[in-house]
Design a protein around this motif. Structure first.
Motif, PDB file in Angstrom:
ATOM      1  N   VAL A 375       7.119  24.727 -82.635  1.00 57.09           N
ATOM      2  CA  VAL A 375       7.902  24.907 -81.265  1.00 57.09           C
ATOM      3  C   VAL A 375       6.771  25.073 -80.124  1.00 57.09           C
ATOM      4  CG1 VAL A 375       8.906  27.099 -80.238  1.00 57.09           C
ATOM      5  CG2 VAL A 375       9.375  26.704 -82.531  1.00 57.09           C
ATOM      6  N   GLU A 376       7.240  24.371 -78.998  1.00 59.00           N
ATOM      7  CA  GLU A 376       6.399  24.414 -77.741  1.00 59.00           C
ATOM      8  C   GLU A 376       7.326  24.958 -76.819  1.00 59.00           C
ATOM      9  OE1 GLU A 376       4.410  20.357 -76.753  1.00 59.00           O
ATOM     10  OE2 GLU A 376       6.170  19.871 -78.270  1.00 59.00           O
ATOM     11  N   ILE A 377       6.722  25.783 -75.785  1.00 56.88           N
ATOM     12  CA  ILE A 377       7.683  26.379 -74.706  1.00 56.88           C
ATOM     13  C   ILE A 377       6.851  26.321 -73.546  1.00 56.88           C
ATOM     14  CG2 ILE A 377       8.500  28.219 -76.194  1.00 56.88           C
ATOM     15  CD1 ILE A 377       6.548  30.165 -75.116  1.00 56.88           C
ATOM     16  N   LYS A 378       7.320  26.222 -72.337  1.00 58.55           N
ATOM     17  CA  LYS A 378       6.866  26.357 -70.975  1.00 58.55           C
ATOM     18  C   LYS A 378       7.673  26.927 -69.899  1.00 58.55           C
ATOM     19  CE  LYS A 378       8.340  21.510 -69.808  1.00 58.55           C
ATOM     20  NZ  LYS A 378       7.638  20.203 -69.414  1.00 58.55           N
ATOM     21  N   VAL A 379       7.239  27.419 -68.687  1.00 62.04           N
ATOM     22  CA  VAL A 379       7.848  28.015 -68.029  1.00 62.04           C
ATOM     23  C   VAL A 379       7.634  26.974 -66.551  1.00 62.04           C
ATOM     24  CG1 VAL A 379       8.098  29.871 -66.254  1.00 62.04           C
ATOM     25  CG2 VAL A 379       7.665  30.285 -68.670  1.00 62.04           C
ATOM     26  N   VAL A 380       8.783  26.704 -65.984  1.00 62.78           N
ATOM     27  CA  VAL A 380       8.713  25.777 -64.819  1.00 62.78           C
ATOM     28  C   VAL A 380       9.532  26.565 -63.762  1.00 62.78           C
ATOM     29  CG1 VAL A 380       8.556  23.644 -66.349  1.00 62.78           C
ATOM     30  CG2 VAL A 380      10.754  24.565 -65.553  1.00 62.78           C
ATOM     31  N   ASP A 381       9.018  25.799 -62.416  1.00 62.65           N
ATOM     32  CA  ASP A 381       9.741  26.360 -61.154  1.00 62.65           C
ATOM     33  C   ASP A 381      10.938  25.806 -61.278  1.00 62.65           C
ATOM     34  OD1 ASP A 381       9.303  23.774 -60.323  1.00 62.65           O
ATOM     35  OD2 ASP A 381       7.588  24.595 -58.872  1.00 62.65           O
ATOM     36  N   VAL A 382      11.724  25.868 -60.065  1.00 65.99           N
ATOM     37  CA  VAL A 382      13.213  25.169 -59.662  1.00 65.99           C
ATOM     38  C   VAL A 382      13.091  23.635 -59.749  1.00 65.99           C
ATOM     39  CG1 VAL A 382      14.165  27.154 -58.485  1.00 65.99           C
ATOM     40  CG2 VAL A 382      12.881  25.374 -57.325  1.00 65.99           C
ATOM     41  N   ASP A 383      12.143  23.069 -59.452  1.00 66.28           N
ATOM     42  CA  ASP A 383      11.645  21.578 -59.298  1.00 66.28           C
ATOM     43  C   ASP A 383      11.201  20.991 -60.595  1.00 66.28           C
ATOM     44  OD1 ASP A 383      12.660  21.426 -56.741  1.00 66.28           O
ATOM     45  OD2 ASP A 383      10.626  22.139 -56.028  1.00 66.28           O
ATOM     46  N   GLY A 384      11.055  21.940 -61.849  1.00 64.11           N
ATOM     47  CA  GLY A 384      10.509  21.263 -63.072  1.00 64.11           C
ATOM     48  C   GLY A 384       8.851  21.317 -63.153  1.00 64.11           C
ATOM     49  N   ARG A 385       8.320  21.775 -62.146  1.00 63.69           N
ATOM     50  CA  ARG A 385       6.830  21.869 -62.151  1.00 63.69           C
ATOM     51  C   ARG A 385       6.279  23.235 -62.838  1.00 63.69           C
ATOM     52  NH1 ARG A 385       7.299  20.368 -56.636  1.00 63.69           N
ATOM     53  NH2 ARG A 385       7.386  22.533 -56.181  1.00 63.69           N
ATOM     54  N   ALA A 386       5.403  22.844 -64.089  1.00 66.14           N
ATOM     55  CA  ALA A 386       4.956  23.862 -64.802  1.00 66.14           C
ATOM     56  C   ALA A 386       4.216  25.097 -64.222  1.00 66.14           C
ATOM     57  CB  ALA A 386       4.057  23.420 -65.808  1.00 66.14           C
ATOM     58  N   LEU A 387       4.544  26.243 -64.452  1.00 69.70           N
ATOM     59  CA  LEU A 387       3.966  27.462 -63.725  1.00 69.70           C
ATOM     60  C   LEU A 387       2.752  28.147 -64.364  1.00 69.70           C
ATOM     61  CD1 LEU A 387       7.209  29.183 -62.570  1.00 69.70           C
ATOM     62  CD2 LEU A 387       5.786  28.169 -61.139  1.00 69.70           C
ATOM     63  N   PRO A 388       1.847  28.539 -63.955  1.00 68.97           N
ATOM     64  CA  PRO A 388       0.775  29.247 -64.313  1.00 68.97           C
ATOM     65  C   PRO A 388       1.111  30.669 -65.246  1.00 68.97           C
ATOM     66  CG  PRO A 388       0.576  29.626 -62.150  1.00 68.97           C
ATOM     67  CD  PRO A 388       1.781  28.838 -62.138  1.00 68.97           C
ATOM     68  N   PRO A 389       0.217  30.969 -66.004  1.00 67.99           N
ATOM     69  CA  PRO A 389       0.457  32.284 -66.742  1.00 67.99           C
ATOM     70  C   PRO A 389       0.718  33.430 -65.815  1.00 67.99           C
ATOM     71  CG  PRO A 389      -1.601  31.068 -67.783  1.00 67.99           C
ATOM     72  CD  PRO A 389      -1.194  30.211 -66.483  1.00 67.99           C
ATOM     73  N   GLY A 390       1.774  34.131 -66.176  1.00 65.87           N
ATOM     74  CA  GLY A 390       1.971  35.382 -65.518  1.00 65.87           C
ATOM     75  C   GLY A 390       3.128  35.058 -64.483  1.00 65.87           C
ATOM     76  N   ASP A 391       3.443  33.805 -64.222  1.00 66.47           N
ATOM     77  CA  ASP A 391       4.556  33.459 -63.270  1.00 66.47           C
ATOM     78  C   ASP A 391       6.005  33.457 -63.967  1.00 66.47           C
ATOM     79  OD1 ASP A 391       2.731  33.601 -61.270  1.00 66.47           O
ATOM     80  OD2 ASP A 391       2.760  31.530 -60.685  1.00 66.47           O
ATOM     81  N   SER A 392       6.783  33.895 -63.393  1.00 65.51           N
ATOM     82  CA  SER A 392       8.271  33.904 -63.922  1.00 65.51           C
ATOM     83  C   SER A 392       8.882  32.547 -63.524  1.00 65.51           C
ATOM     84  CB  SER A 392       8.932  35.132 -63.700  1.00 65.51           C
ATOM     85  OG  SER A 392      10.264  35.204 -64.321  1.00 65.51           O
ATOM     86  N   GLY A 393       9.765  31.890 -64.419  1.00 68.73           N
ATOM     87  CA  GLY A 393      10.424  30.920 -64.052  1.00 68.73           C
ATOM     88  C   GLY A 393      11.361  30.352 -65.318  1.00 68.73           C
ATOM     89  N   ARG A 394      11.920  29.248 -65.223  1.00 65.93           N
ATOM     90  CA  ARG A 394      12.869  28.547 -66.090  1.00 65.93           C
ATOM     91  C   ARG A 394      12.048  28.235 -67.322  1.00 65.93           C
ATOM     92  NH1 ARG A 394      13.983  23.603 -63.792  1.00 65.93           N
ATOM     93  NH2 ARG A 394      15.302  23.357 -65.748  1.00 65.93           N
ATOM     94  N   LEU A 395      12.579  28.948 -68.553  1.00 66.39           N
ATOM     95  CA  LEU A 395      11.988  28.932 -70.140  1.00 66.39           C
ATOM     96  C   LEU A 395      12.619  27.437 -70.492  1.00 66.39           C
ATOM     97  CD1 LEU A 395      10.063  29.997 -71.996  1.00 66.39           C
ATOM     98  CD2 LEU A 395      11.988  30.977 -72.997  1.00 66.39           C
TER      99      LEU A 395
END
Length: 551
Positions: A375-395
């Motif tokens: 399993v891989e996970i990442k959190v991105v902003d509304v434009d699909g850009r990866a966010l740094p650790p600690g920032d909340s966004g789309r999973l």
């Protein structure tokens, strides 16, 4: 039934090359159990209301699976046909799935709390050929309900009743006659065994946002999750697994039905949740592991603490579905002596993240774990850009256990060309790779340009001594766009008002703009069968109230 599991073929080669899809089915694991440990206890199922307990060794389990499989074939069930099963945690549930797997049929587990509205949609959409249900359970007449529905369901050829005595009873049609000894039985049992990429399960999402969607899984997608899940929890053949969560939910299906067979372990089923009965079962059956939602853990810890009846064999309690309050982890550790593991997952993937057994308890309180292998996970902003650790966004996640797609709704599959699946959740990932779910993407409340951390506020409200259940939802505001409304269910004998909530949240050092500005008190929450609050219904309620006020 033609299944459009379009998400499976594109990733087959990669999953196989990485060793994540092992191309085994539950048939292979059950056959291995019979070969290696035929007399080991495989399944013990307690019916709480009657006190009846049915037990199977692995030899007996396989024999009954074969019998029911031939019985289903006699009803015209073959490869790709859907067998719907609306049973509580009875032994017949497990055996129906094993029987379906013998002949290539697809099981559609349905929660026993579903009634006409849900069933008429799901049975028609899934084109179920056979429906298996209790005659009665907890005072409700399932046979009468389904008999009335059947004329409107052209694909539904047979209604099979567990606990009945007529010609359509489970015993008369499936489990009674020794079908497995008939001349053509071996041909039936061997000619249509499914492959590991064939659809084996059709299970409907809980419907927190509207129409349920039919999730399609193969043996490869399910087992590629179960194997690393068990490895992380250090489960093996010597374990005894209690499942009191509904088997028609993915939790019960994957980890109460399938996982014990994969491990050559023993499963214990409880059909009605009564914590005193659970304590007695854990003691009598020497249960070592269970998985359930937070209320189960609360009940079990309280019962053990109040009764003084310990559960020394229980090593691990995996808790998922909602954040685990810190005091509860401490209470459970003290009362049960078990490790509390936090997890997060979805019907579409099974468990995705788990804390580690060696993690400190604070990890189970403050996170939902880290990804399982595959399993891989990442959190991105509304434009699909990866966010740094600690920032909340789309999973987003990319997983070997990702489902095959939504039946007849491929436009909703939510998986891009690189196999990233949009979970619909908001989350943040810390520097160690542990995730914390912070809300649903549809739950975002933007008050005057400021995002309100919905899940964090809800978690705080659950700490209020007068509140049993809480949800935060948006309501429209002309100036700020949206404001937050708290919807709460008080504990019995308690009352709550908005000033009390405001003062409580202030005492928790919550930013003023995050504090709800409206309160709705209800006797109960609209919820899915698995207990998730249906916020879309709460939002509809607020919109109706606003419309009535405007008129």
């Amino acid at each position: 039934m033609e299944f459009d599991a379009v998400l499976l073929p594109p990733r087959r080669a990669r999953m196989a090359a990485q060793g994540l899809w092992r191309d085994r089915t539950i048939n292979d694991y059950l056959d291995a159990c019979v070969a290696a440990c035929p007399d080991r206890p495989a399944l013990s199922a307690l019916q709480v209301e009657s006190g009846a307990m049915r037990r199977f060794s692995y030899r007996e389990l396989a024999q009954m699976a074969d019998r029911i499989a031939v019985g289903l074939a006699r009803l015209g069930v073959g490869p790709g046909d859907v067998v719907a099963c609306q049973l509580p945690n009875w032994w017949q549930f497990t055996l129906v799935y094993l029987a379906c797997s013998r002949i290539g049929a697809v099981m559609n587990p349905l929660m026993h709390i579903f009634r006409e509205r849900e069933l008429s949609f799901m049975l028609r959409h899934g084109e179920a050929k056979v429906m298996i249900a209790p005659k009665t359970f907890r005072g409700f007449d399932f046979e009468a309900m389904l008999a009335a529905l059947q004329p409107s369901l052209p694909d539904l050829k047979h209604l099979v009743v567990v606990g009945g005595s007529g010609a359509n009873s489970f015993d008369a049609l499936l489990s009674g006659p020794e079908w497995e000894k008939e001349a053509d039985a071996q041909d039936i049992l061997t000619r249509s065994r499914p492959g590991a990429d064939d659809v084996t399960q059709l299970i409907y999402t809980s419907g927190t946002t509207g129409e349920p969607k039919g999730v399609m899984h193969s043996a490869n997608t399910l087992l590629s999750n179960i194997v690393p899940y068990a490895e992380r929890l250090r489960l093996g053949a010597d374990d005894t697994i209690l499942m009191a969560s509904p088997m028609a939910h993915q939790t019960g299906f994957m980890y109460g039905l399938m996982m014990p067979i994969v491990l050559k372990a023993s499963a214990v089923l409880q059909d009605v949740w009564e914590p005193k009965k659970a304590v007695a079962l854990i003691q009598a059956e020497r249960v070592t592991f269970t998985m359930a939602s937070t209320p189960f853990l609360t009940d079990l810890a309280r019962t053990v603490a109040e009764s003084g009846q310990g559960v020394p064999t229980l090593r691990t309690f995996l808790c998922a579905g909602a954040p685990i309050p810190g005091p509860l982890v401490e209470q459970a550790r003290s009362a049960l002596g078990a490790k509390v593991v936090s997890a997060w997952g979805m019907t579409e993937n099974g468990a995705v993240t788990l804390t580690q057994l060696d993690d400190g308890d604070e990890r189970s309180v403050n996170t939902d774990g880290c990804p399982l292998p595959g399993v891989e996970i990442k959190v991105v902003d509304v434009d699909g850009r990866a966010l740094p650790p600690g920032d909340s966004g789309r999973l987003l996640l990319r997983a070997c256990s990702n489902f095959g797609g939504y039946l007849k709704r491929p436009q909703l599959n939510g998986t891009d060309a690189d196999d990233w699946f949009d979970t619909g959740d908001l989350a943040r990932i810390d520097e160690r790779g542990y995730v914390r779910i912070t809300g649903r993407s549809k739950d975002v409340i933007i008050r005057g340009g400021e995002n309100i951390p919905v899940v964090e506020i809800e978690s705080l409200l659950y700490k209020h001594p007068a509140i049993a259940m809480a949800a935060i939802v948006a309501y429209p505001d002309e100036r700020l766009g949206e404001r937050a409304c708290a919807v709460v269910v008080p504990k019995p004998g308690q009352s709550i008002d908005l000033p009390a909530i405001v003062e409580f949240l202030k005492s928790q050092k919550v930013a003023l703009q995050y504090i709800p500005e409206k309160l709705v008190v209800r006797e109960a929450m609209p919820a899915t069968p698995s207990g998730k609050i249906q916020k879309f219904r709460l939002r509809e309620m607020l919109q109706q109230d606003a419309g009535s006020a405007a008129n």
